[in-house]
Design a protein around this motif. Structure first.
Motif, PDB file in Angstrom:
ATOM      1  N   ALA A  28       0.780  -1.202   0.077  1.00 64.36           N
ATOM      2  CA  ALA A  28       0.126   0.013  -0.165  1.00 64.36           C
ATOM      3  C   ALA A  28       0.866   1.238   0.011  1.00 64.36           C
ATOM      4  N   PHE A  29       2.136   1.133   0.230  1.00 57.17           N
ATOM      5  CA  PHE A  29       3.258   2.271   0.680  1.00 57.17           C
ATOM      6  C   PHE A  29       3.971   2.383  -0.985  1.00 57.17           C
ATOM      7  N   LYS A  30       3.729   3.661  -1.602  1.00 58.35           N
ATOM      8  CA  LYS A  30       4.303   3.848  -2.691  1.00 58.35           C
ATOM      9  C   LYS A  30       5.406   5.145  -2.434  1.00 58.35           C
ATOM     10  N   HIS A  31       6.341   4.780  -1.835  1.00 58.97           N
ATOM     11  CA  HIS A  31       7.475   5.784  -1.462  1.00 58.97           C
ATOM     12  C   HIS A  31       8.528   5.750  -2.546  1.00 58.97           C
ATOM     13  N   GLY A  32       8.767   4.751  -3.198  1.00 62.65           N
ATOM     14  CA  GLY A  32       9.802   4.630  -4.216  1.00 62.65           C
ATOM     15  C   GLY A  32      10.987   4.089  -3.667  1.00 62.65           C
ATOM     16  N   LEU A  33      11.387   3.590  -2.500  1.00 57.89           N
ATOM     17  CA  LEU A  33      12.516   3.454  -1.920  1.00 57.89           C
ATOM     18  C   LEU A  33      13.144   2.000  -2.641  1.00 57.89           C
ATOM     19  N   LEU A  48       9.944  -6.437   3.715  1.00 56.61           N
ATOM     20  CA  LEU A  48      10.279  -5.182   2.937  1.00 56.61           C
ATOM     21  C   LEU A  48       9.427  -4.912   1.727  1.00 56.61           C
ATOM     22  N   ALA A  49       9.137  -5.976   0.919  1.00 55.32           N
ATOM     23  CA  ALA A  49       8.380  -5.488  -0.146  1.00 55.32           C
ATOM     24  C   ALA A  49       6.901  -4.903   0.307  1.00 55.32           C
ATOM     25  N   LYS A  50       6.407  -5.660   1.490  1.00 54.10           N
ATOM     26  CA  LYS A  50       5.155  -5.177   2.019  1.00 54.10           C
ATOM     27  C   LYS A  50       5.245  -3.724   2.637  1.00 54.10           C
ATOM     28  N   ALA A  51       6.453  -3.555   3.158  1.00 51.02           N
ATOM     29  CA  ALA A  51       6.820  -1.977   3.506  1.00 51.02           C
ATOM     30  C   ALA A  51       6.840  -1.131   2.297  1.00 51.02           C
ATOM     31  N   GLY A  52       6.736  -1.481   1.068  1.00 51.02           N
ATOM     32  CA  GLY A  52       6.691  -0.571   0.005  1.00 51.02           C
ATOM     33  C   GLY A  52       8.337  -0.493  -0.792  1.00 51.02           C
ATOM     34  N   PHE A  53       9.212  -1.339  -0.244  1.00 50.67           N
ATOM     35  CA  PHE A  53      10.608  -1.380  -0.854  1.00 50.67           C
ATOM     36  C   PHE A  53      10.649  -2.151  -2.361  1.00 50.67           C
ATOM     37  N   HIS A  54      11.145  -1.687  -3.204  1.00 46.90           N
ATOM     38  CA  HIS A  54      11.306  -2.200  -4.632  1.00 46.90           C
ATOM     39  C   HIS A  54      12.608  -2.636  -4.607  1.00 46.90           C
ATOM     40  N   HIS A  55      12.547  -4.204  -4.756  1.00 52.26           N
ATOM     41  CA  HIS A  55      13.881  -4.801  -4.905  1.00 52.26           C
ATOM     42  C   HIS A  55      14.686  -4.686  -6.200  1.00 52.26           C
ATOM     43  N   VAL A  56      15.700  -4.290  -6.279  1.00 44.63           N
ATOM     44  CA  VAL A  56      16.334  -4.100  -7.502  1.00 44.63           C
ATOM     45  C   VAL A  56      17.479  -5.290  -7.611  1.00 44.63           C
ATOM     46  N   VAL A  61      -2.965  -3.683   5.899  1.00 40.24           N
ATOM     47  CA  VAL A  61      -3.921  -4.729   6.287  1.00 40.24           C
ATOM     48  C   VAL A  61      -5.192  -4.626   5.279  1.00 40.24           C
ATOM     49  N   TYR A  62      -5.761  -3.230   5.256  1.00 43.65           N
ATOM     50  CA  TYR A  62      -6.629  -3.161   4.087  1.00 43.65           C
ATOM     51  C   TYR A  62      -6.496  -3.264   2.806  1.00 43.65           C
ATOM     52  N   HIS A  63      -5.108  -2.953   2.374  1.00 45.23           N
ATOM     53  CA  HIS A  63      -4.527  -3.294   0.917  1.00 45.23           C
ATOM     54  C   HIS A  63      -4.668  -4.725   0.604  1.00 45.23           C
ATOM     55  N   GLU A  64      -4.260  -5.630   1.745  1.00 44.66           N
ATOM     56  CA  GLU A  64      -4.196  -7.024   1.133  1.00 44.66           C
ATOM     57  C   GLU A  64      -5.664  -7.458   1.135  1.00 44.66           C
ATOM     58  N   ASN A  78     -10.077  -9.592  -1.916  1.00 46.00           N
ATOM     59  CA  ASN A  78     -11.346  -9.397  -2.727  1.00 46.00           C
ATOM     60  C   ASN A  78     -11.348  -9.247  -4.054  1.00 46.00           C
ATOM     61  N   ARG A  79     -10.182  -9.138  -4.775  1.00 52.48           N
ATOM     62  CA  ARG A  79     -10.043  -8.493  -5.866  1.00 52.48           C
ATOM     63  C   ARG A  79     -10.731  -7.102  -6.357  1.00 52.48           C
ATOM     64  N   ILE A  80     -10.578  -6.440  -5.206  1.00 48.95           N
ATOM     65  CA  ILE A  80     -11.306  -4.958  -5.501  1.00 48.95           C
ATOM     66  C   ILE A  80     -10.342  -3.928  -5.813  1.00 48.95           C
ATOM     67  N   PRO A  81     -10.332  -3.216  -6.994  1.00 51.35           N
ATOM     68  CA  PRO A  81      -9.127  -2.286  -7.341  1.00 51.35           C
ATOM     69  C   PRO A  81      -9.290  -1.235  -6.241  1.00 51.35           C
ATOM     70  N   GLN A  82      -7.889  -0.701  -6.056  1.00 54.09           N
ATOM     71  CA  GLN A  82      -7.704   0.549  -5.163  1.00 54.09           C
ATOM     72  C   GLN A  82      -8.146   1.730  -5.957  1.00 54.09           C
ATOM     73  N   ARG A  83      -8.302   2.574  -5.239  1.00 53.41           N
ATOM     74  CA  ARG A  83      -8.380   4.085  -5.786  1.00 53.41           C
ATOM     75  C   ARG A  83      -7.317   4.438  -6.667  1.00 53.41           C
ATOM     76  N   ASN A  84      -7.483   5.012  -7.991  1.00 53.45           N
ATOM     77  CA  ASN A  84      -6.131   5.390  -8.536  1.00 53.45           C
ATOM     78  C   ASN A  84      -5.428   6.299  -7.903  1.00 53.45           C
ATOM     79  N   ARG A  85      -4.083   6.176  -8.133  1.00 49.10           N
ATOM     80  CA  ARG A  85      -3.058   7.002  -7.582  1.00 49.10           C
ATOM     81  C   ARG A  85      -2.309   7.718  -8.397  1.00 49.10           C
TER      82      ARG A  85
END
Length: 622
Positions: free
Chosen positions: A277-282, A298-306, A602-605, A610-617
């Motif tokens: 749910a976190f889009k900080h881009g780290l 770490l992926a759940k915390a928003g980290f993008h593994h390179v 928790v809400y994101h997962e 339930n396969r319900i799309p999140q609000r566009n960001r």
């Protein structure tokens, strides 16, 4: 504000306890649930969540008999739709429709409510289509009868696939001397055979036959009568299932097709559990990644593994299945030289713990398996903004004081400020007594100032998640009804899960003293199972890899690869996912200066399940 006395705190706790008993009675006394009951339960659970704070999940599962995801749906329905409760009741909206609408984005919710206002009676399937915006014309929505047929067909197909997977698991771990298991395996194949025959007929009509060899192997197993024939057929089935078809091999070699029509040499992960749910881009580069316990957190915390560096093949296969092959580097940390990965925000990993484990000789820096020098070398090469390395608590023993001082001195010379402490994973909601030493360092002084050490989360230090809370649903998954006596024995956190050594040839529960602890909790000490107990099971429980993965906090859909012993090693060596998640959020807050609420994940997962799309960001990185 004056601090409360001990008596005032006890009185407050007693008052909360009485209120929780009333809320529990409200939730459990309602039988068949209509929409009004849904709002009543949602209001009660919402109040309970405020009173319990971090202990809500365990309370709602053990005291109310509700799955936490179901409880979240009740709470969300009350929180979002309570202002229009009377209107929804007047429109005779079904509870399942209300739950779907409450979990949707604002735009999807408005579309569904507009349809209801027009006088249309929505089914749950209709509501899901509308909130996803998958139809713009009412005529495109399937009639209710066809929708019911589709749901039944999907459920049946899921059952057949699960049964085929179970047959394959049993065949992979078959004891050739267990005649009862051989007979049960052949019987299960006979039950599956009629469906596979129908699939073969359809495949022949459309010209597809990739699964033909697997179907033929199931047929042979079903027809086998003698024990020797069943053993041979089981071996053939396992070999066929592990053989890649020419089409699969070609796809793996060529990669996937990108949106512009070109082929990519890499594949994209389809595992939901690494979504955040976190889009900080780290960004993050991980060493000694193993089976991915820390990487998942770490992926759940928003980290993008390179990059995910791991030397063993089976854990690498697991990481490829979870993250995509483009991120996995199958190589040893010793001597590894990073290619151009770009700026790295976090270098993380768990270097081998054997040199510092109290169960070993504690040779420390003189042990050939010590990889702290290699990890520090990589820190110097990549210059990440932050570092997180975890190890056993034994590294904090006085015998290692000098070595720790040299490690910290090296970090200081590279411009890092650091903190090194011991935490208990049970204090983070992991149902396991697992103490780990955490080293975190920052190159930026402002980030270091913002960082806050985490010793626990919520009230888990006082009221931890027990083994019974964690695995009861799994124990019941195949019809077994655990006795109150067994659940009582499991009403505690489990011992540290071990067994990750390459020298061990089979799965086990550790040395004698540790094994006795497991046996007191109702587990069989010297044998290993392959599935949850069936409805006919009596006595103590055979431990399984799935149980151990749950107790380590792995996501439920984590795609382990390898033989059962390989998977057990990946699980036992892992850093628990929930702990990595919370530490990852703390590091992200320090690096960005923002605050990240863990409940958002928790809400994101729940929405993704339930396969319900999140609000566009916005595509712009926050």
């Amino acid at each position: 504000m004056a601090k409360r006395t001990v008596e005032e705190k006890l009185a407050h706790d007693r008052m909360n306890g009485r209120r929780l008993d009333k809320l529990k009675s409200t939730v459990t006394s309602i039988g068949k649930r209509g929409l009004k009951d849904t709002f009543v339960i949602g209001e009660a659970l919402e109040e309970a969540a405020v009173l319990l704070r971090g202990g809500f999940t365990g309370w709602v599962r053990s005291e109310c008999g509700l799955d936490p995801r179901t409880a979240l749906n009740f709470r969300k329905t009350f929180r979002v739709l309570a202002p229009m409760q009377e209107w929804l009741l007047d429109k005779e909206v079904a509870p399942s429709v209300a739950v779907t609408i409450a979990a949707a984005s604002r735009e999807g919710r408005e579309r569904a409510l507009k349809e209801i206002a027009s006088g249309r009676k929505l089914t749950a399937a209709d509501a899901k289509l509308i909130v996803r915006n998958e139809t713009k014309d009412r005529a495109h929505i399937r009639p209710h009868g066809l929708t019911s047929l589709e749901q039944a067909a999907r459920a049946f197909c899921a059952h057949v696939l699960a049964e085929a997977e179970r047959i394959l698991d049993v065949a992979s771990c078959l004891d050739p001397k267990d005649e009862a298991a051989l007979a049960n395996l052949s019987s299960a194949a006979r039950d599956l055979r009629p469906f596979l025959a129908a699939v073969n007929q359809h495949a022949a009509r459309v010209g597809k036959s990739e699964h033909h060899e697997f179907s033929a192997a199931i047929k042979t197993l079903a027809c086998a009568a003698r024990h020797d024939d069943i053993r041979d057929a089981a071996n053939v089935l396992v070999r066929v299932a592990r053989t890649r078809t020419p089409r699969a091999t070609e796809d793996a070699a060529l990669g996937s097709v990108d949106a512009d029509g070109t082929r990519s040499s890499t594949s994209k992960s389809a595992i939901r559990s690494v979504s955040s749910a976190f889009k900080h881009g780290l960004t993050c580069f991980e060493v000694c990644a193993g089976g991915g316990g820390q990487a998942a957190g770490l992926a759940k915390a928003g980290f993008h593994h390179v990059g995910l560096l791991e030397r063993e093949t089976q854990p690498c296969d697991t990481l490829r299945a979870a993250f995509g092959s483009q991120y996995v580097i199958e190589a040893s940390l010793i001597g590894y030289e990073p290619i151009d990965t770009g700026p790295i925000d976090l270098l993380a990993g768990g270097v081998p713990c054997t040199p510092f484990s109290r169960a070993g000789k504690q040779n420390g820096e003189y042990d050939d398996r010590d990889l702290f020098p290699e990890a520090l070398r990589l820190v110097g090469r990549m210059q990440p903004r932050a570092v997180m390395l975890e190890n056993v608590a034994g590294i904090m023993d006085p015998v290692n004081d000098g070595y720790r001082a040299r490690i910290l001195s090296k970090l200081s010379q590279m411009g890092y400020r650091w903190d090194w402490w011991v935490l208990n994973c049970a204090d983070f909601g992991v149902p396991q007594r697992r103490r780990r030493a955490i080293l975190i360092a920052f190159r930026d002084s402002a980030a270091w100032t913002r960082f806050r050490r985490l010793d626990s989360i919520g009230k888990y230090a006082e009221k931890p998640i027990t083994t019974a809370m964690a695995i009861e649903a799994h124990l019941r998954s195949r019809g077994y009804n655990p006795t109150p006596e067994l659940l009582g024995r499991m009403n505690r956190v489990c011992p540290t899960i071990i067994g990750g050594s390459l020298r061990k040839q089979s799965s086990d529960l550790g040395q004698a003293n540790t094994r006795k602890e497991w046996e007191k909790m109702g587990f069989v000490g010297k044998r290993w199972g392959i599935a949850a107990p069936g409805h006919e099971h009596v006595g103590d429980i055979l431990p399984t890899n799935r149980m151990m993965a749950i107790l380590q906090g792995f996501p439920s859909d984590w795609p382990f690869r390898g033989k059962p012993r390989d998977i057990n090693r990946q699980i036992a060596n892992a850093f628990p996912t929930p702990v990595a998640f919370h530490l990852g959020l703390a590091i992200a807050e320090a690096l960005t200066g923002e605050e990240f609420d863990p409940s958002r994940q928790v809400y994101h997962e729940a929405m993704r399940r339930n396969r319900i799309p999140q609000r566009n960001r916005s595509a712009k990185t926050q």
